[in-house]
Write a protein that holds these residues in place. Structure first.
Motif, PDB file in Angstrom:
ATOM      1  N   ILE A  43     -12.832 -35.409  -9.960  1.00  0.00           N
ATOM      2  CA  ILE A  43     -14.586 -35.172 -11.222  1.00  0.00           C
ATOM      3  C   ILE A  43     -14.329 -36.249 -11.439  1.00  0.00           C
ATOM      4  CG2 ILE A  43     -11.984 -35.348 -12.708  1.00  0.00           C
ATOM      5  CD1 ILE A  43     -13.571 -33.301 -14.493  1.00  0.00           C
ATOM      6  N   ALA A  44     -15.849 -36.587 -12.064  1.00  0.00           N
ATOM      7  CA  ALA A  44     -16.631 -37.890 -11.504  1.00  0.00           C
ATOM      8  C   ALA A  44     -17.212 -37.628 -13.403  1.00  0.00           C
ATOM      9  CB  ALA A  44     -17.460 -37.873 -11.038  1.00  0.00           C
ATOM     10  N   VAL A  45     -16.950 -38.009 -14.843  1.00  0.00           N
ATOM     11  CA  VAL A  45     -17.307 -38.146 -15.671  1.00  0.00           C
ATOM     12  C   VAL A  45     -18.588 -39.111 -15.485  1.00  0.00           C
ATOM     13  CG1 VAL A  45     -16.598 -39.140 -18.102  1.00  0.00           C
ATOM     14  CG2 VAL A  45     -15.377 -37.565 -16.962  1.00  0.00           C
ATOM     15  N   VAL A  46     -20.009 -38.700 -15.757  1.00  0.00           N
ATOM     16  CA  VAL A  46     -21.512 -39.603 -15.650  1.00  0.00           C
ATOM     17  C   VAL A  46     -21.937 -39.420 -17.041  1.00  0.00           C
ATOM     18  CG1 VAL A  46     -23.046 -39.700 -14.509  1.00  0.00           C
ATOM     19  CG2 VAL A  46     -21.507 -38.551 -13.530  1.00  0.00           C
ATOM     20  N   ILE A  47     -22.229 -40.725 -17.912  1.00  0.00           N
ATOM     21  CA  ILE A  47     -22.564 -40.824 -18.827  1.00  0.00           C
ATOM     22  C   ILE A  47     -24.311 -41.539 -18.446  1.00  0.00           C
ATOM     23  CG2 ILE A  47     -22.774 -42.138 -21.165  1.00  0.00           C
ATOM     24  CD1 ILE A  47     -19.402 -42.167 -20.724  1.00  0.00           C
ATOM     25  N   LEU A  48     -25.451 -40.612 -19.525  1.00  0.00           N
ATOM     26  CA  LEU A  48     -26.264 -41.104 -19.152  1.00  0.00           C
ATOM     27  C   LEU A  48     -26.848 -42.076 -20.397  1.00  0.00           C
ATOM     28  CD1 LEU A  48     -28.771 -40.292 -17.516  1.00  0.00           C
ATOM     29  CD2 LEU A  48     -29.836 -38.208 -19.098  1.00  0.00           C
ATOM     30  N   ASN A  49     -27.239 -42.888 -20.146  1.00  0.00           N
ATOM     31  CA  ASN A  49     -28.022 -43.864 -20.974  1.00  0.00           C
ATOM     32  C   ASN A  49     -29.350 -44.919 -21.293  1.00  0.00           C
ATOM     33  OD1 ASN A  49     -27.251 -45.959 -23.200  1.00  0.00           O
ATOM     34  ND2 ASN A  49     -27.581 -47.371 -21.361  1.00  0.00           N
ATOM     35  N   TRP A  50     -29.732 -44.712 -22.425  1.00  0.00           N
ATOM     36  CA  TRP A  50     -30.941 -45.482 -21.718  1.00  0.00           C
ATOM     37  C   TRP A  50     -31.437 -45.989 -23.652  1.00  0.00           C
ATOM     38  CZ3 TRP A  50     -35.350 -44.431 -25.865  1.00  0.00           C
ATOM     39  CH2 TRP A  50     -36.720 -45.082 -25.592  1.00  0.00           C
ATOM     40  N   ASN A  51     -31.257 -47.612 -24.045  1.00  0.00           N
ATOM     41  CA  ASN A  51     -31.270 -47.966 -24.124  1.00  0.00           C
ATOM     42  C   ASN A  51     -29.696 -47.791 -25.907  1.00  0.00           C
ATOM     43  OD1 ASN A  51     -32.944 -50.046 -23.908  1.00  0.00           O
ATOM     44  ND2 ASN A  51     -34.758 -48.441 -24.192  1.00  0.00           N
ATOM     45  N   GLY A  52     -28.499 -47.687 -25.068  1.00  0.00           N
ATOM     46  CA  GLY A  52     -27.820 -46.995 -25.861  1.00  0.00           C
ATOM     47  C   GLY A  52     -26.519 -48.389 -26.266  1.00  0.00           C
ATOM     48  N   ILE A  53     -26.630 -49.223 -26.519  1.00  0.00           N
ATOM     49  CA  ILE A  53     -25.262 -49.708 -26.348  1.00  0.00           C
ATOM     50  C   ILE A  53     -24.595 -49.582 -27.597  1.00  0.00           C
ATOM     51  CG2 ILE A  53     -26.598 -51.864 -27.646  1.00  0.00           C
ATOM     52  CD1 ILE A  53     -25.089 -53.775 -25.185  1.00  0.00           C
ATOM     53  N   LEU A  54     -25.216 -49.457 -28.438  1.00  0.00           N
ATOM     54  CA  LEU A  54     -24.256 -49.098 -30.114  1.00  0.00           C
ATOM     55  C   LEU A  54     -23.242 -48.290 -29.261  1.00  0.00           C
ATOM     56  CD1 LEU A  54     -26.615 -50.177 -32.603  1.00  0.00           C
ATOM     57  CD2 LEU A  54     -25.366 -51.637 -31.649  1.00  0.00           C
ATOM     58  N   LEU A  55     -24.244 -46.932 -28.948  1.00  0.00           N
ATOM     59  CA  LEU A  55     -23.648 -45.584 -29.273  1.00  0.00           C
ATOM     60  C   LEU A  55     -22.438 -46.095 -27.544  1.00  0.00           C
ATOM     61  CD1 LEU A  55     -25.812 -43.213 -28.501  1.00  0.00           C
ATOM     62  CD2 LEU A  55     -23.852 -43.785 -30.162  1.00  0.00           C
ATOM     63  N   LEU A  56     -22.429 -46.876 -26.976  1.00  0.00           N
ATOM     64  CA  LEU A  56     -21.231 -47.073 -25.818  1.00  0.00           C
ATOM     65  C   LEU A  56     -20.516 -48.098 -26.105  1.00  0.00           C
ATOM     66  CD1 LEU A  56     -23.802 -48.104 -23.250  1.00  0.00           C
ATOM     67  CD2 LEU A  56     -22.502 -45.929 -22.951  1.00  0.00           C
TER      68      LEU A  56
END
Length: 333
Positions: free
Chosen positions: A3-16
């Motif tokens: 299984i691969a957990v794939v997180i899509l990110n766009w300018n989301g440093i605070l969420l990361l």
């Protein structure tokens, strides 16, 4: 089963910063990826510095949800993709019941967990709640959420059951099925592409499941707030495109006609409320639909399942009958 957990990110440093630690802590069975949609903040350097075990996939531009995942997943080798929003907090053992179901049920192609509200953890969250359904005209709703009404989680949906669509906020899919369906529809950009993908999976004989034993918490609205006119445009346009692609042939034009009348009523309501940008968004959505109709009509499969909706009109039940709890729909249907 890989299984691969794939997180899509766009300018989301605070969420990361806030949510990636929980994903890493509770996902020891998985390989974790962040698919970055050409962020201009410090997301990538932050991940490299603090989470070196996370694999970074760089998209060349902001491709949105649909194309962003389609492009990134070309570089992911796994049996199951777990597509997870960057504003999701996962919990202990969230993967195990889902992997077990995939291992035991070969016709189950897509799964979603119980999705609760990160800000009010005793309530279901808007984007998926306890599993999604649509009405005859393609309006989506959930167990635990009808339009803007959210139910409190009192254990009423503590089960495993078949649903019609799984939330894109936390979306598990067999990689083989994803590839067979050519992934999300790039024309959608964002919003309702997960419903379209689920419907296409159902049309070729697969099932979609909700599993309450897996629990996540979702902030919601991290990219586009619920009241943003662009969200209105994408939801109305994409819903019409989805109906064009997936409705049974004998119902296609009558349902599209009825749906566009209902959209017109929604537009009049926006005008009456002084929400002129949302009224304009619906007009633009219908214009875009006409432009894209022939392209999307050609995407139809040879066979569409004749039964796809749970109630004829969720608009009628909610706004006329004043029913806003999922389980109450069926005592009056």
């Amino acid at each position: 089963m890989r299984i691969a957990v794939v997180i899509l990110n766009w300018n989301g440093i605070l969420l990361l910063e806030k949510f990636l630690p929980s994903v890493i802590k509770f996902s020891l069975e998985a390989t974790i990826y962040v698919a970055d949609n050409a962020s201009t903040d410090d997301s990538i350097s932050y991940i490299k510095a603090f989470f070196p075990t996370v694999t970074i996939i760089k998209n060349n531009s902001n491709l949105g949800f649909a194309s962003g995942y389609n492009e990134a997943l070309k570089q992911v080798d796994a049996d199951v993709y777990a597509l997870v929003n960057s504003d999701i907090e996962v919990t202990q053992n969230w993967l195990q019941p889902i992997l077990k179901t995939f291992e035991n049920e070969p016709k189950t192609a897509i799964i979603q967990p119980k999705i609760l509200d990160y800000k009010r953890k005793e309530y279901f969250e808007y984007a998926g709640a306890a599993g999604g359904f649509i009405d005859q005209y393609g309006y989506p709703f959930c167990r635990g959420r009808i339009f803007d009404t959210l139910e409190k989680d009192n254990g009423q949906y503590d089960d495993t059951r078949e649903i019609f669509w799984a939330s894109g906020a936390c979306f598990f899919i067999r990689s083989s099925v994803y590839k067979a369906l050519n992934g999300f529809d790039d024309d959608f950009f964002a919003h309702q592409e997960e419903i379209d993908l689920c419907w296409r999976a159902i049309n070729i004989g697969y099932t979609i499941k909700y599993i309450s034993a897996s629990v996540v918490y979702h902030v919601g609205g991290a990219t586009l707030q619920q009241g943003h006119p662009m969200k209105t445009y994408l939801n109305f346009r994409n819903s019409l495109l989805m109906l064009t692609k997936n409705l049974p042939k004998e119902k296609l034009f009558s349902i599209l006609f009825g749906r566009m009348i209902l959209d017109g009523i929604a537009g009049i309501q926006f005008l009456a409320q002084g929400k002129f940008k949302h009224f304009w968004a619906i007009l633009k959505a219908h214009g875009a639909f006409y432009t894209l109709f022939s392209i999307n009509y050609k995407k139809r499969y040879k066979f569409q399942q004749p039964t796809y909706y749970t109630v004829k009109s969720i608009v009628f039940f909610y706004f006329i009958r004043k029913i806003n709890v999922f389980n109450d729909l069926f005592s009056t249907k």
